[in-house]
Design a protein around this motif. Structure first.
Motif, PDB file in Angstrom:
ATOM      1  N   MET A   1      46.992 -63.240 -10.790  1.00 46.91           N
ATOM      2  CA  MET A   1      46.395 -64.177 -11.726  1.00 46.91           C
ATOM      3  C   MET A   1      45.303 -63.468 -12.512  1.00 46.91           C
ATOM      4  N   MET A   2      45.249 -63.725 -13.816  1.00 48.77           N
ATOM      5  CA  MET A   2      44.227 -63.113 -14.659  1.00 48.77           C
ATOM      6  C   MET A   2      43.131 -64.125 -14.972  1.00 48.77           C
ATOM      7  N   PHE A   3      41.892 -63.640 -14.943  1.00 46.88           N
ATOM      8  CA  PHE A   3      40.719 -64.434 -15.302  1.00 46.88           C
ATOM      9  C   PHE A   3      40.096 -63.761 -16.519  1.00 46.88           C
ATOM     10  N   SER A   4      39.832 -64.534 -17.584  1.00 45.10           N
ATOM     11  CA  SER A   4      39.278 -63.951 -18.808  1.00 45.10           C
ATOM     12  C   SER A   4      38.123 -64.787 -19.337  1.00 45.10           C
ATOM     13  N   LYS A   5      37.211 -64.110 -20.042  1.00 48.03           N
ATOM     14  CA  LYS A   5      36.103 -64.803 -20.684  1.00 48.03           C
ATOM     15  C   LYS A   5      35.699 -64.023 -21.925  1.00 48.03           C
ATOM     16  N   MET A   6      35.425 -64.750 -23.012  1.00 42.92           N
ATOM     17  CA  MET A   6      35.010 -64.140 -24.272  1.00 42.92           C
ATOM     18  C   MET A   6      33.534 -64.427 -24.499  1.00 42.92           C
ATOM     19  N   THR A   7      32.751 -63.375 -24.772  1.00 37.45           N
ATOM     20  CA  THR A   7      31.336 -63.518 -25.118  1.00 37.45           C
ATOM     21  C   THR A   7      31.074 -62.612 -26.314  1.00 37.45           C
ATOM     22  N   SER A   8      30.538 -63.163 -27.377  1.00 41.50           N
ATOM     23  CA  SER A   8      30.180 -62.369 -28.566  1.00 41.50           C
ATOM     24  C   SER A   8      31.337 -61.493 -29.047  1.00 41.50           C
ATOM     25  N   ASN A   9      32.530 -62.061 -29.097  1.00 42.88           N
ATOM     26  CA  ASN A   9      33.742 -61.346 -29.548  1.00 42.88           C
ATOM     27  C   ASN A   9      34.144 -60.188 -28.648  1.00 42.88           C
ATOM     28  N   ILE A  10      33.682 -60.207 -27.406  1.00 43.99           N
ATOM     29  CA  ILE A  10      34.099 -59.197 -26.426  1.00 43.99           C
ATOM     30  C   ILE A  10      34.753 -59.949 -25.276  1.00 43.99           C
ATOM     31  N   VAL A  12      36.453 -60.023 -21.596  1.00 46.64           N
ATOM     32  CA  VAL A  12      36.533 -59.344 -20.302  1.00 46.64           C
ATOM     33  C   VAL A  12      37.609 -60.062 -19.484  1.00 46.64           C
ATOM     34  N   SER A  13      38.614 -59.295 -19.047  1.00 44.31           N
ATOM     35  CA  SER A  13      39.698 -59.844 -18.241  1.00 44.31           C
ATOM     36  C   SER A  13      39.744 -59.133 -16.898  1.00 44.31           C
ATOM     37  N   VAL A  14      39.994 -59.907 -15.836  1.00 41.17           N
ATOM     38  CA  VAL A  14      40.018 -59.370 -14.478  1.00 41.17           C
ATOM     39  C   VAL A  14      41.306 -59.803 -13.780  1.00 41.17           C
ATOM     40  N   PHE A  32      39.526 -55.883  -1.497  1.00 41.11           N
ATOM     41  CA  PHE A  32      40.165 -56.381  -2.716  1.00 41.11           C
ATOM     42  C   PHE A  32      39.988 -55.354  -3.822  1.00 41.11           C
ATOM     43  N   LYS A  33      41.068 -55.117  -4.563  1.00 39.56           N
ATOM     44  CA  LYS A  33      41.002 -54.284  -5.760  1.00 39.56           C
ATOM     45  C   LYS A  33      40.904 -55.231  -6.944  1.00 39.56           C
ATOM     46  N   TYR A  34      40.240 -54.785  -7.993  1.00 42.72           N
ATOM     47  CA  TYR A  34      40.249 -55.592  -9.214  1.00 42.72           C
ATOM     48  C   TYR A  34      40.321 -54.669 -10.421  1.00 42.72           C
ATOM     49  N   ASN A  35      41.208 -55.044 -11.344  1.00 38.30           N
ATOM     50  CA  ASN A  35      41.382 -54.322 -12.603  1.00 38.30           C
ATOM     51  C   ASN A  35      40.642 -55.087 -13.686  1.00 38.30           C
ATOM     52  N   ILE A  36      39.829 -54.366 -14.449  1.00 43.60           N
ATOM     53  CA  ILE A  36      39.046 -54.994 -15.518  1.00 43.60           C
ATOM     54  C   ILE A  36      39.403 -54.345 -16.848  1.00 43.60           C
ATOM     55  N   THR A  37      39.605 -55.177 -17.856  1.00 41.79           N
ATOM     56  CA  THR A  37      39.792 -54.705 -19.219  1.00 41.79           C
ATOM     57  C   THR A  37      38.717 -55.343 -20.087  1.00 41.79           C
ATOM     58  N   ILE A  38      37.997 -54.509 -20.833  1.00 43.00           N
ATOM     59  CA  ILE A  38      36.969 -54.976 -21.759  1.00 43.00           C
ATOM     60  C   ILE A  38      37.501 -54.713 -23.160  1.00 43.00           C
ATOM     61  N   GLU A  39      37.764 -55.787 -23.913  1.00 41.73           N
ATOM     62  CA  GLU A  39      38.322 -55.664 -25.260  1.00 41.73           C
ATOM     63  C   GLU A  39      37.245 -55.974 -26.290  1.00 41.73           C
ATOM     64  N   PRO A  78      34.998 -48.612 -29.256  1.00 43.97           N
ATOM     65  CA  PRO A  78      35.050 -48.882 -30.693  1.00 43.97           C
ATOM     66  C   PRO A  78      35.620 -50.269 -30.986  1.00 43.97           C
ATOM     67  N   THR A  79      35.396 -50.738 -32.196  1.00 44.79           N
ATOM     68  CA  THR A  79      35.954 -52.008 -32.656  1.00 44.79           C
ATOM     69  C   THR A  79      37.472 -51.999 -32.496  1.00 44.79           C
ATOM     70  N   ASN A  80      38.012 -53.130 -32.037  1.00 44.09           N
ATOM     71  CA  ASN A  80      39.465 -53.315 -31.853  1.00 44.09           C
ATOM     72  C   ASN A  80      40.082 -52.360 -30.839  1.00 44.09           C
ATOM     73  N   GLU A  81      39.280 -51.864 -29.908  1.00 43.57           N
ATOM     74  CA  GLU A  81      39.806 -51.037 -28.830  1.00 43.57           C
ATOM     75  C   GLU A  81      39.345 -51.645 -27.510  1.00 43.57           C
ATOM     76  N   ASN A  82      39.848 -51.080 -26.401  1.00 45.41           N
ATOM     77  CA  ASN A  82      39.451 -51.605 -25.100  1.00 45.41           C
ATOM     78  C   ASN A  82      39.208 -50.471 -24.124  1.00 45.41           C
ATOM     79  N   PHE A  83      38.583 -50.830 -23.024  1.00 47.46           N
ATOM     80  CA  PHE A  83      38.321 -49.901 -21.931  1.00 47.46           C
ATOM     81  C   PHE A  83      38.747 -50.605 -20.659  1.00 47.46           C
TER      82      PHE A  83
END
Length: 129
Positions: A1-10, A12-14, A32-39, A78-83
């Motif tokens: 299951m993915m959990f996501s939240k948007m703050t100031s156009n960023i 974060v999904s876990v 527990f392992k967790y994968n995070i993507t910051i867009e 950078p803008t429009n990229e993720n980590f």
């Protein structure tokens, strides 16, 4: 299951996952392992400076973890990229949740601001059967 939240156009999904290979329920060690993507959907590049986690372990209460960057890095996004990165956490009860914040820098104005890490559930397979 993915959990996501948007703050100031960023955004974060876990995606959390119970790590049965490294868990020892008989010793109250649930990993527990967790994968995070910051867009970064904003109009300026950002840099992750710090992280603050609030970890809840049922029966054991809250633990706060504060540190620099993520996984030893202070990545620029950078803008429009993720980590993306992954990490892990150990609970003693096998049931809990995590949430937090990143302190990020606007690389154009040099201003710092916080973005939310969504609360996500941690539930071991042993206890969910």
């Amino acid at each position: 299951m993915m959990f996501s939240k948007m703050t100031s156009n960023i955004k974060v999904s876990v995606i959390p996952e119970y790590d049965s290979k490294n868990s020892y329920p008989s010793e109250n060690r649930y990993v527990f392992k967790y994968n995070i993507t910051i867009e970064n959907d904003g109009s300026f590049p950002i840099k992750i400076l710090k992280r603050k986690w609030l970890i809840f372990d049922v029966g054991f209460g809250y633990t706060e973890i504060i540190g620099d960057g993520v996984i030893g890095l202070t990545p620029e996004i950078p803008t429009n990229e993720n980590f993306a990165y992954f990490s892990n956490v150990m609970l003693r009860s096998g049931v809990g949740n995590m949430s937090g914040k990143y302190l990020v820098k606007n690389m154009e104005t040099q201003e710092n601001f916080e973005i939310d890490i969504p609360k996500f559930n941690l539930l071991s397979e042993v206890l969910s059967n």
